[in-house]
Design a protein around this motif. Sequence first.
Motif, PDB file in Angstrom:
ATOM      1  N   THR A   1     -90.179 -40.313   4.119  1.00 27.87           N
ATOM      2  CA  THR A   1     -90.836 -40.804   5.335  1.00 27.87           C
ATOM      3  C   THR A   1     -92.092 -40.008   5.667  1.00 27.87           C
ATOM      4  O   THR A   1     -92.828 -40.383   6.579  1.00 27.87           O
ATOM      5  CB  THR A   1     -89.882 -40.731   6.536  1.00 27.87           C
ATOM      6  OG1 THR A   1     -89.534 -39.364   6.784  1.00 27.87           O
ATOM      7  CG2 THR A   1     -88.622 -41.546   6.289  1.00 27.87           C
TER       8      THR A   1
ATOM      9  N   ILE B   1     -89.878 -45.400  11.099  1.00 28.22           N
ATOM     10  CA  ILE B   1     -88.585 -45.886  10.615  1.00 28.22           C
ATOM     11  C   ILE B   1     -87.996 -46.830  11.647  1.00 28.22           C
ATOM     12  O   ILE B   1     -88.288 -46.734  12.839  1.00 28.22           O
ATOM     13  CB  ILE B   1     -87.600 -44.735  10.303  1.00 28.22           C
ATOM     14  CG1 ILE B   1     -87.233 -43.935  11.559  1.00 28.22           C
ATOM     15  CG2 ILE B   1     -88.150 -43.836   9.205  1.00 28.22           C
ATOM     16  CD1 ILE B   1     -86.048 -42.995  11.364  1.00 28.22           C
TER      17      ILE B   1
ATOM     18  N   THR C   1     -81.753 -51.125   8.411  1.00 29.15           N
ATOM     19  CA  THR C   1     -82.649 -49.979   8.479  1.00 29.15           C
ATOM     20  C   THR C   1     -83.824 -50.199   7.540  1.00 29.15           C
ATOM     21  O   THR C   1     -83.698 -50.921   6.541  1.00 29.15           O
ATOM     22  CB  THR C   1     -81.897 -48.677   8.122  1.00 29.15           C
ATOM     23  OG1 THR C   1     -82.760 -47.574   8.283  1.00 29.15           O
ATOM     24  CG2 THR C   1     -81.390 -48.711   6.692  1.00 29.15           C
ATOM     25  N   ALA C   2     -84.963 -49.596   7.858  1.00 31.50           N
ATOM     26  CA  ALA C   2     -86.137 -49.758   6.997  1.00 31.50           C
ATOM     27  C   ALA C   2     -87.131 -48.636   7.244  1.00 31.50           C
ATOM     28  O   ALA C   2     -87.217 -48.087   8.348  1.00 31.50           O
ATOM     29  CB  ALA C   2     -86.817 -51.105   7.266  1.00 31.50           C
TER      30      ALA C   2
ATOM     31  N   PRO D   1     -82.901 -44.665   7.118  1.00 25.75           N
ATOM     32  CA  PRO D   1     -83.350 -44.977   5.760  1.00 25.75           C
ATOM     33  C   PRO D   1     -83.381 -43.733   4.887  1.00 25.75           C
ATOM     34  O   PRO D   1     -83.608 -42.628   5.366  1.00 25.75           O
ATOM     35  CB  PRO D   1     -84.757 -45.563   5.970  1.00 25.75           C
ATOM     36  CG  PRO D   1     -85.158 -45.157   7.341  1.00 25.75           C
ATOM     37  CD  PRO D   1     -83.925 -44.939   8.127  1.00 25.75           C
TER      38      PRO D   1
END
Length: 198
Positions: free
Chosen positions: A153, A190, A177-178, A149
């Motif tokens: 983060t 993640i 993805t996230a 991602p």
Amino acid sequence: MKIVSWNLLRRVGASIDDVVALIEAEQPHLLLMQEATREIDHLPSRVGGAYARSPLPGRIHGVACWSPSGFLAPPSVWPLQPGALVRRVCQIVDCGAFAVANVHLSHGQVLNRRQLRLIAERLPRCGAVLGDYNLVGPALLPGFRDVGPRGPTHRMADMVGVRLDRCLVRGLECERTAILPHRPSDHHPIMVELRVRS
């Protein structure tokens, strides 16, 4: 394969209850953790599955991994080039068709890229490197693509968001993805869904 990676922030961040809640919410095939302490060693008694932790030399914390269905082989541990204060290790999980490196790299922006190159040399043709890179800017790792991602983060002093948690792959495709909802660590977990490139 759905993989979640999370820096727990050792003693003052995520507890084992937070890790259990993440597992129940996301149902990953593989959970990678950084800054995991002995408290997290009780994870199998809470949620079953297989677990392995590799402490950093001389530290109370290290990298750890969990799988609901077990590991094909015990995860291996590779020493990395040491930083000025902390000696680092990399944990490698054999996923059959590919291998996953669980990393918590050094803060030095030259050193962490050297550590990545060492990992790349040791991984099989199909592999992924996930975790806390402590890296700003592009990874510059030949043969690998950055598929993690793209948003922040990690929050620095509760003010500035930076992207420290990443996923680089070789021979793999990322289908989803996230950045997962924030929990008690200073890092967001993640998530990536990976498959071998056809």
